[in-house]
Design a protein around this motif. Structure first.
Motif, PDB file in Angstrom:
ATOM      1  N   TYR A 103       0.799  -1.224   0.000  1.00  0.00           N
ATOM      2  CA  TYR A 103       0.000   0.000   0.000  1.00  0.00           C
ATOM      3  C   TYR A 103       0.833   1.276   0.000  1.00  0.00           C
ATOM      4  O   TYR A 103       0.321   2.348   0.332  1.00  0.00           O
ATOM      5  N   LYS A 104       2.102   1.150  -0.390  1.00  0.00           N
ATOM      6  CA  LYS A 104       2.880   2.357  -0.688  1.00  0.00           C
ATOM      7  C   LYS A 104       2.370   2.954  -1.998  1.00  0.00           C
ATOM      8  O   LYS A 104       1.943   2.221  -2.899  1.00  0.00           O
ATOM      9  N   ARG A 105       2.428   4.253  -2.116  1.00  0.00           N
ATOM     10  CA  ARG A 105       1.889   4.917  -3.306  1.00  0.00           C
ATOM     11  C   ARG A 105       2.591   4.444  -4.579  1.00  0.00           C
ATOM     12  O   ARG A 105       1.978   4.350  -5.648  1.00  0.00           O
ATOM     13  N   SER A 106       3.889   4.142  -4.487  1.00  0.00           N
ATOM     14  CA  SER A 106       4.663   3.789  -5.676  1.00  0.00           C
ATOM     15  C   SER A 106       4.653   2.290  -5.982  1.00  0.00           C
ATOM     16  O   SER A 106       5.289   1.850  -6.943  1.00  0.00           O
ATOM     17  N   TYR A 107       3.935   1.491  -5.186  1.00  0.00           N
ATOM     18  CA  TYR A 107       3.959   0.038  -5.387  1.00  0.00           C
ATOM     19  C   TYR A 107       3.295  -0.355  -6.691  1.00  0.00           C
ATOM     20  O   TYR A 107       2.239   0.162  -7.070  1.00  0.00           O
ATOM     21  N   ARG A 108       3.929  -1.308  -7.356  1.00  0.00           N
ATOM     22  CA  ARG A 108       3.338  -1.929  -8.532  1.00  0.00           C
ATOM     23  C   ARG A 108       3.876  -3.350  -8.610  1.00  0.00           C
ATOM     24  O   ARG A 108       5.088  -3.570  -8.550  1.00  0.00           O
ATOM     25  N   TYR A 109       2.983  -4.297  -8.712  1.00  0.00           N
ATOM     26  CA  TYR A 109       3.387  -5.704  -8.772  1.00  0.00           C
ATOM     27  C   TYR A 109       4.312  -5.935  -9.960  1.00  0.00           C
ATOM     28  O   TYR A 109       4.107  -5.399 -11.052  1.00  0.00           O
ATOM     29  N   ASP A 110       5.356  -6.735  -9.745  1.00  0.00           N
ATOM     30  CA  ASP A 110       6.183  -7.168 -10.875  1.00  0.00           C
ATOM     31  C   ASP A 110       6.683  -8.586 -10.606  1.00  0.00           C
ATOM     32  O   ASP A 110       6.765  -9.024  -9.452  1.00  0.00           O
ATOM     33  N   PRO A 111       7.005  -9.337 -11.663  1.00  0.00           N
ATOM     34  CA  PRO A 111       7.391 -10.736 -11.516  1.00  0.00           C
ATOM     35  C   PRO A 111       8.648 -10.968 -10.682  1.00  0.00           C
ATOM     36  O   PRO A 111       8.772 -12.010 -10.039  1.00  0.00           O
ATOM     37  N   VAL A 112       9.618 -10.047 -10.696  1.00  0.00           N
ATOM     38  CA  VAL A 112      10.825 -10.231  -9.891  1.00  0.00           C
ATOM     39  C   VAL A 112      10.471 -10.175  -8.406  1.00  0.00           C
ATOM     40  O   VAL A 112      10.978 -10.964  -7.598  1.00  0.00           O
ATOM     41  N   PHE A 113       9.592  -9.259  -8.037  1.00  0.00           N
ATOM     42  CA  PHE A 113       9.079  -9.193  -6.665  1.00  0.00           C
ATOM     43  C   PHE A 113       8.401 -10.518  -6.304  1.00  0.00           C
ATOM     44  O   PHE A 113       8.608 -11.072  -5.219  1.00  0.00           O
ATOM     45  N   ALA A 114       7.564 -11.031  -7.233  1.00  0.00           N
ATOM     46  CA  ALA A 114       6.871 -12.294  -6.994  1.00  0.00           C
ATOM     47  C   ALA A 114       7.858 -13.438  -6.800  1.00  0.00           C
ATOM     48  O   ALA A 114       7.691 -14.271  -5.895  1.00  0.00           O
ATOM     49  N   LEU A 115       8.886 -13.487  -7.642  1.00  0.00           N
ATOM     50  CA  LEU A 115       9.908 -14.531  -7.501  1.00  0.00           C
ATOM     51  C   LEU A 115      10.586 -14.441  -6.144  1.00  0.00           C
ATOM     52  O   LEU A 115      10.834 -15.472  -5.499  1.00  0.00           O
ATOM     53  N   GLY A 116      10.890 -13.226  -5.701  1.00  0.00           N
ATOM     54  CA  GLY A 116      11.519 -13.050  -4.390  1.00  0.00           C
ATOM     55  C   GLY A 116      10.635 -13.539  -3.270  1.00  0.00           C
ATOM     56  O   GLY A 116      11.098 -14.253  -2.369  1.00  0.00           O
ATOM     57  N   PHE A 117       9.344 -13.186  -3.319  1.00  0.00           N
ATOM     58  CA  PHE A 117       8.457 -13.637  -2.247  1.00  0.00           C
ATOM     59  C   PHE A 117       8.293 -15.153  -2.262  1.00  0.00           C
ATOM     60  O   PHE A 117       8.339 -15.798  -1.208  1.00  0.00           O
ATOM     61  N   VAL A 118       8.076 -15.734  -3.439  1.00  0.00           N
ATOM     62  CA  VAL A 118       7.911 -17.189  -3.541  1.00  0.00           C
ATOM     63  C   VAL A 118       9.149 -17.903  -3.012  1.00  0.00           C
ATOM     64  O   VAL A 118       9.047 -18.916  -2.299  1.00  0.00           O
TER      65      VAL A 118
END
Length: 294
Positions: A103-118
């Motif tokens: 919920y940061k104003r600049s947040y936008r989902y991206d696949p690298v973020f997803a890979l890191g979380f997974v």
């Protein structure tokens, strides 16, 4: 009883190839994330009447941002079964941190973020008693953040498959090549190079390291080149990977303590059951002896 150490994951596998070694990366101070309530002002109109008076009308609307407690409650409602404390403690801290990222104003989902979380999740939940429960927890966690767990898994798998086919040089040279993953990395680089349109996070740092690992890019200079190509601050990545390594080390220790405790309790239960069976056998023998004596 063994005391299970509480594991802190301030920000931020059952899969045999997901073993990390992040030695050589330095750490600096740990930063925290702050959630700011965003208030947008729209529907403003300025009307002039007879060129003499001006009426200014503004309507303010608060962005619909759930609280941390609401996100945590959504997770608990979606997955109602008890979770062992060694896993639950870290999961609760992770969901708070990811809520603040999301919920940061600049947040936008991206696949690298997803890979890191997974990657982080699979490392955290390595050795969980049930594969089915592990995936159910993953689904409940992501949906509590109002995102798509299937998209996380699919994007992470796509990046992993791509990275396995890359060399260190081709990984860094994504900007000069065409492809779905290459286009994703180009978009990240463009947004990261523009002020306010990219939200860096520790999950993103872990995602980068996972790409390097799968491409067998072991030279520290490759990480620096990749960060430069993506317009990412390497010092931040170094620091966050060091934090990640420390967290994994503490988590391994906590799991070992938990396993020792469970093994001791299991042994005690088996000993009590064996003793009870022995007592029952003696009682039965005495009963048979008395019956014969009559």
């Amino acid at each position: 009883m063994a005391a299970v150490t509480s594991v802190s994951f301030p920000a931020v596998a059952q899969y045999p190839d997901r073993k990390f070694s992040v030695r050589g990366y330095s750490a600096s101070s740990i930063y925290t994330f702050k959630l700011r309530n965003v208030v947008s002002y729209d529907l403003c109109s300025i009307r002039a009447s007879n060129a003499a008076r001006m009426v200014v009308r503004c309507m303010s609307t608060s962005t619909d941002i759930p609280t941390v407690s609401e996100t945590k409650m959504n997770f608990l409602k979606a997955y109602k079964r008890p979770i062992p404390s060694v896993y639950n403690t870290v999961l609760q801290e992770l969901i708070v941190q990811q809520h603040l990222m999301k919920y940061k104003r600049s947040y936008r989902y991206d696949p690298v973020f997803a890979l890191g979380f997974v990657t982080v999740y699979d490392q955290l939940m390595e050795g969980y008693p049930s594969d089915e429960d592990r995936e159910a927890i993953f689904k409940a966690y992501i949906e509590a953040l109002k995102e798509d767990p299937a998209q996380y898994r699919a994007d992470a798998q796509k990046l992993e498959d791509w990275a396995r086919t890359q060399s260190p040089s081709s990984l860094v040279d994504f900007a000069n090549r065409n492809g779905e993953v290459e286009d994703t990395l180009k978009d990240i680089a463009e947004r990261a190079g523009s002020k306010g349109s990219f939200s860096y996070s520790r999950f993103f740092a872990v995602g980068l390291f996972r790409l390097l690992e799968l491409a067998n890019a072991t030279e520290p200079t490759i990480l620096e080149k990749l960060c430069n190509a993506l317009n990412i601050n390497k010092k931040s990545v170094d620091r966050d990977l060091d934090v990640y390594r420390n967290v994994l080390s503490k988590l391994v220790q906590a799991k070992e303590l938990l396993k020792e405790y469970v093994d001791r309790e299991k042994k005690k239960i088996e000993e009590r059951a064996s003793s009870q069976k022995g007592n029952e056998a003696v009682t039965k023998c005495l009963g048979d002896f008395q019956s014969v004596g009559r």
